[in-house]
Motif scaffolding. Structure first.
Motif, PDB file in Angstrom:
ATOM      1  N   LEU A 106     -10.950  -8.954 -35.660  1.00  0.00           N
ATOM      2  CA  LEU A 106     -11.470  -7.856 -36.458  1.00  0.00           C
ATOM      3  C   LEU A 106     -10.488  -6.686 -36.482  1.00  0.00           C
ATOM      4  N   ASP A 107     -10.477  -5.965 -37.598  1.00  0.00           N
ATOM      5  CA  ASP A 107      -9.574  -4.821 -37.751  1.00  0.00           C
ATOM      6  C   ASP A 107      -9.849  -3.770 -36.678  1.00  0.00           C
ATOM      7  N   HIS A 108      -8.830  -2.956 -36.397  1.00  0.00           N
ATOM      8  CA  HIS A 108      -8.995  -1.885 -35.419  1.00  0.00           C
ATOM      9  C   HIS A 108      -8.559  -0.565 -36.018  1.00  0.00           C
ATOM     10  N   SER A 115     -10.131  -2.822 -29.409  1.00  0.00           N
ATOM     11  CA  SER A 115     -11.440  -2.935 -30.036  1.00  0.00           C
ATOM     12  C   SER A 115     -12.331  -3.848 -29.207  1.00  0.00           C
ATOM     13  N   SER A 131     -13.764   1.023 -31.341  1.00  0.00           N
ATOM     14  CA  SER A 131     -12.369   0.746 -31.658  1.00  0.00           C
ATOM     15  C   SER A 131     -11.543   2.025 -31.566  1.00  0.00           C
ATOM     16  N   TRP A 140     -18.260  -3.705 -38.300  1.00  0.00           N
ATOM     17  CA  TRP A 140     -17.392  -4.596 -39.066  1.00  0.00           C
ATOM     18  C   TRP A 140     -18.218  -5.423 -40.045  1.00  0.00           C
ATOM     19  N   SER A 141     -17.713  -5.565 -41.263  1.00  0.00           N
ATOM     20  CA  SER A 141     -18.350  -6.437 -42.247  1.00  0.00           C
ATOM     21  C   SER A 141     -17.876  -7.872 -42.043  1.00  0.00           C
ATOM     22  N   GLY A 144     -14.239  -8.695 -41.766  1.00  0.00           N
ATOM     23  CA  GLY A 144     -13.476  -8.129 -40.662  1.00  0.00           C
ATOM     24  C   GLY A 144     -13.054  -6.693 -40.838  1.00  0.00           C
ATOM     25  N   ARG A 145     -13.377  -6.070 -41.980  1.00  0.00           N
ATOM     26  CA  ARG A 145     -12.993  -4.681 -42.195  1.00  0.00           C
ATOM     27  C   ARG A 145     -13.844  -3.751 -41.349  1.00  0.00           C
ATOM     28  N   VAL A 146     -13.208  -2.700 -40.832  1.00  0.00           N
ATOM     29  CA  VAL A 146     -13.863  -1.809 -39.885  1.00  0.00           C
ATOM     30  C   VAL A 146     -14.253  -0.497 -40.549  1.00  0.00           C
TER      31      VAL A 146
END
Length: 207
Positions: A106-108, A115, A131, A140-141, A144-146
């Motif tokens: 997942l994005d941070h 995260s 994060s 997170w969706s 993977g967007r935060v």
């Protein structure tokens, strides 16, 4: 035997069978090679249990799992948690795992890869956690967007069934206060009289 007697006997047998069918059972889980098993989450259907370094299913038993699994969706399809990031990025990375996709990192927030995923919605669509180097509460969706939810030092711990409402803890002056986030608005829940802090650990499916 009269029809009434036959009906009563049949009803009692049916009830007895149902009672017997729902009797609780105890299933001990074996230790992992590197330590004891600690269950952190159980799916709603009771078929999957997860924790640090393992994933257990009723069908296949216990299996090693890469990383710290912290929660599992109600239908047992999605597991979330965190693990050490592969070099050269290093740090701690939150993940979302399914049998079909494997690990999705997942994005941070920010440049530093740090995260932690602490919870997942019942439908598996939303993951919540923290994060960034200052530990901002995030969501997170599926892709993977935060998205940051609460500014400052905070952690999102649990989500409603559809992920639209989030509960967690905001930290200031070394003390934590539970919060409830919904529709872009964060509400601090306060503390009991005489207590310095409060902590949110879970929430109902409807939030």
């Amino acid at each position: 035997m009269s029809k009434l007697q036959y009906f009563l006997v049949s009803a009692l047998l049916l009830i007895a069978n149902r009672v017997q069918a729902v009797e609780p059972s105890f299933t001990p889980l074996p230790d992992l090679p590197d330590g004891r098993v600690v269950i952190d989450a159980l799916s709603a259907n009771g078929e999957v249990a997860v924790g640090p370094g393992f994933r257990w299913t009723r069908e296949a038993g216990i299996a090693a799992f890469s990383g710290i699994a912290t929660d599992v969706s109600a239908d047992d399809a999605v597991v979330v948690g965190y693990r050490e990031a592969a070099r050269p990025s290093s740090g701690i990375e939150a993940f979302r795992w399914t049998a079909e996709t494997g690990f999705i990192i997942l994005d941070h927030l920010g440049a530093f890869n740090q995260s932690y995923a602490w919870g997942v919605s019942a439908d598996g669509g939303m993951v919540v956690g923290e994060s960034g180097i200052s530990s901002v509460a995030v969501r997170w969706s599926t892709d993977g967007r935060v998205t940051p939810l609460v500014t400052g030092h905070a952690q999102a711990i649990a989500a409603s069934a559809d992920g639209s409402i989030v509960a967690g803890n905001a930290i200031s002056d070394l003390y934590s206060e539970a919060f409830r986030w919904s529709d872009g608005r964060n509400t601090l829940l306060g503390t009991l009289s005489g207590d310095l802090e409060s902590l949110a650990r879970d929430m109902t499916p409807d939030g």
